[in-house]
Design an enzyme around this catalytic site. Structure first.
Site, PDB file in Angstrom:
ATOM      1  N   LYS A 210       0.814  -1.213   0.000  1.00  0.00           N
ATOM      2  CA  LYS A 210       0.000   0.000   0.000  1.00  0.00           C
ATOM      3  C   LYS A 210       0.853   1.271   0.000  1.00  0.00           C
ATOM      4  O   LYS A 210       0.378   2.334  -0.404  1.00  0.00           O
ATOM      5  CB  LYS A 210      -0.968  -0.013   1.167  1.00  0.00           C
ATOM      6  CG  LYS A 210      -2.036  -1.095   0.987  1.00  0.00           C
ATOM      7  CD  LYS A 210      -3.173  -1.000   1.978  1.00  0.00           C
ATOM      8  CE  LYS A 210      -4.290  -1.969   1.629  1.00  0.00           C
ATOM      9  NZ  LYS A 210      -3.907  -3.384   1.795  1.00  0.00           N
TER      10      LYS A 210
HETATM   11  C1  LIG Z   1      -4.518  -4.455   1.030  1.00  0.00           C
HETATM   12  C2  LIG Z   1      -3.757  -5.726   0.953  1.00  0.00           C
HETATM   13  C3  LIG Z   1      -4.079  -6.748   0.031  1.00  0.00           C
HETATM   14  C4  LIG Z   1      -5.301  -6.659  -0.898  1.00  0.00           C
HETATM   15  O1  LIG Z   1      -5.166  -5.687  -1.895  1.00  0.00           O
HETATM   16  P1  LIG Z   1      -6.439  -5.170  -2.711  1.00  0.00           P
HETATM   17  O2  LIG Z   1      -5.950  -4.068  -3.569  1.00  0.00           O
HETATM   18  O3  LIG Z   1      -7.423  -4.691  -1.666  1.00  0.00           O
HETATM   19  O4  LIG Z   1      -6.986  -6.308  -3.497  1.00  0.00           O
HETATM   20  C5  LIG Z   1      -3.283  -7.871  -0.024  1.00  0.00           C
HETATM   21  N1  LIG Z   1      -2.226  -8.026   0.807  1.00  0.00           N
HETATM   22  C6  LIG Z   1      -1.885  -7.072   1.715  1.00  0.00           C
HETATM   23  C7  LIG Z   1      -0.722  -7.321   2.608  1.00  0.00           C
HETATM   24  C8  LIG Z   1      -2.625  -5.884   1.812  1.00  0.00           C
HETATM   25  O5  LIG Z   1      -2.274  -4.956   2.732  1.00  0.00           O
END
Ligand SMILES: *Cc1c(COP(=O)(O)O)cnc(C)c1O
Length: 467
Positions: free
Chosen positions: A112
């Site tokens: 993120k």
């Molecule tokens: C947010 C997240 C995901 C999922 O990603 P999306 O874009 O919501 O599909 C997967 N793994 C981790 C570690 C995350 O923080």
């Protein structure tokens, strides 16, 4: 580039307005009206660029009406300067045809950071230009909060307030938020659960009269278009690094929750990048897998899993894909979404379902399989995968059509963030936090415990803003 709503009624907006807006006022999500196209020749020209230089090339067509190339390039450099790997998104080879794309070298050790670091820079840039002040408000059950705080702390035209449920997030997750001590960061530990936190944020967006004039509330949740756009870049980076081409296209396996990350991969493919299969890897909360395998997009109760960042009941960004699957007919999609919101389930019309299965493969990986995948990945390749990443690796094995198919699995979090699951797998590797976080558990913290009461929380925020 203009941006339109998936439900066809909201005003058409510029990039700048889309970044500041979040959800469209017809309930839809904003998407670009057209996509920039990259030919094989264009792609050849991009080979060998640094991550930042490539990021500017890939994203500039989306932003050009709102910001100059020079200014944009400065923001991109600032966004990724805090990453602690020179490659930003390094590739690691697992076996002859499987690679890991490590997306956890940002400040909070999760993918993120790629999106939120850039979003913070963009928000600050536009607010400075407008002479406005932004107040970011969000609720978190874990990871997003810290990535958002790290993204905003250096931006002087932004204050950020993150609500987490008091005593219901892990110690590492809490400390990653509360050890960021700065005048423009407010950590609220709400006496309630995650839903109470979310409700508080929703009500504040609906009535912003508690804010001083000249301030506006800004959402940085996963539906913000700029977050998706930033994620398109690392697909380009991976395919170019591995020498992908039309005759040698590459598949991706993506641990999926809200469908933001994998939707970015789909966009990269539509922009001309030679991508073969896109594998939607879900945990037991598998609404997307059921949609792809059985045309059954129906809500079920939430299960707590070893991969908490993928624990979702519905996937907010899936609507963006459905917009294309419905032939970009906003009115038809709006009807379908309203019916889904009322009934909690949806069966796609045949043509839309065909579109979905022509673009995506999927798998659902339960907790036992997740733990087994952590263990087998370690045994086979001496690679330590966090539980989210392990789900992607397992899904790649389930969906691989031939041994020759090249698959890149996205590693979305650093294993040290989820050491409980690693210990459960019995892998005896030492799990250490990277140097910049090694003293996390000893750091000073700052947070305020508040009652689950809207006006109390808003008054507290007002006081912080006046400081
Ligand atoms: C947010 C997240 C995901 C999922 O990603 P999306 O874009 O919501 O599909 C997967 N793994 C981790 C570690 C995350 O923080």
């Amino acid at each position: 580039m203009k941006y339109i709503s998936t439900r066809g009624e909201a005003p058409v907006l510029s990039f700048e307005d889309v970044v500041l807006t979040g959800l469209a006022n017809d309930g839809g999500l904003y998407v670009p009206e057209t996509l920039p196209q990259f030919s094989q020749e264009d792609l050849n020209r991009l080979k060998g660029l640094s991550y930042e230089a490539l990021a500017v090339e890939v994203m500039f067509p989306f932003v050009r009406e709102s910001i100059s190339r020079e200014e944009f390039s400065v923001l991109v450099d600032k966004a990724y300067a805090s990453f602690n790997h020179v490659a930003r998104a390094p590739l690691v080879q697992l076996d002859s045809n499987t690679w890991i794309l490590e997306l956890f070298h940002g400040p909070t050790l999760a993918f993120k950071d790629f999106a939120l670091q850039l979003l913070g820079q963009l928000l600050n840039h536009f607010l400075v230009k407008r002479g406005e002040h932004g107040v970011v408000m969000g609720a978190t059950s874990g990871d997003t909060g810290s990535a958002a705080i790290e993204a905003c702390v250096a931006c002087d035209h932004l204050d950020i307030f993150i609500l987490h449920p008091h005593q219901r997030v892990s110690e590492v997750q809490r400390l990653q938020m509360t050890s960021v001590i700065a005048d423009n960061v407010g950590n609220i530990a709400l006496e309630g659960n995650f839903d109470d936190c979310q409700q508080m944020v929703k009500s504040s967006f609906a009535d912003q009269s508690f804010l001083p004039s000249g301030s506006r509330l800004i959402a940085v949740n996963s539906i913000n278009w700029a977050r998706i756009m930033a994620q398109v870049v690392y697909y380009f980076h991976a395919v170019l690094s591995l020498g992908g081409s039309a005759s040698n296209s590459i598949s991706f396996s993506v641990p999926t929750g809200n469908f933001g990350d994998i939707y970015a991969g789909y966009l990269a493919k539509k922009m001309g990048l030679p991508i073969d299969r896109l594998i939607v890897a879900t945990n037991a909360n598998n609404i997307l897998h059921r949609a792809i395998a059985d045309n059954d997009y129906s809500k079920q109760s939430l299960e707590k899993t070893w991969s908490p960042s993928m624990d979702i009941m519905v996937s907010s960004n899936f609507e963006r894909l459905l917009f294309d699957a419905f032939g970009r007919d906003g009115a038809a999609l709006a009807r379908e979404m309203r019916s889904f919101e009322a009934s909690g389930d949806m069966t796609l019309p045949a043509s839309a379902y065909q579109y979905l299965v022509s673009e995506f493969a999927s798998a659902s990986v339960n907790d036992a399989q997740t733990i087994a995948a952590i263990q087998s990945t370690w045994e086979r390749s001496q690679y330590l995968a966090d539980p989210h990443t392990a789900i992607g690796i397992d899904a790649a094995h389930q969906c691989r059509q031939s041994d020759a198919q090249m698959v890149v699995c996205l590693a979305t979090a650093h294993p040290a963030k989820f050491d409980e699951a690693i210990q459960k797998s019995g892998v005896s590797a030492s799990i250490v936090l990277p140097p910049h976080l090694s003293d996390l558990l000893e750091r000073e913290e700052s947070f305020t415990v508040l009652e689950n009461n809207l006006s109390g929380v808003q008054t507290w925020i007002q006081q912080q803003l006046q400081k």
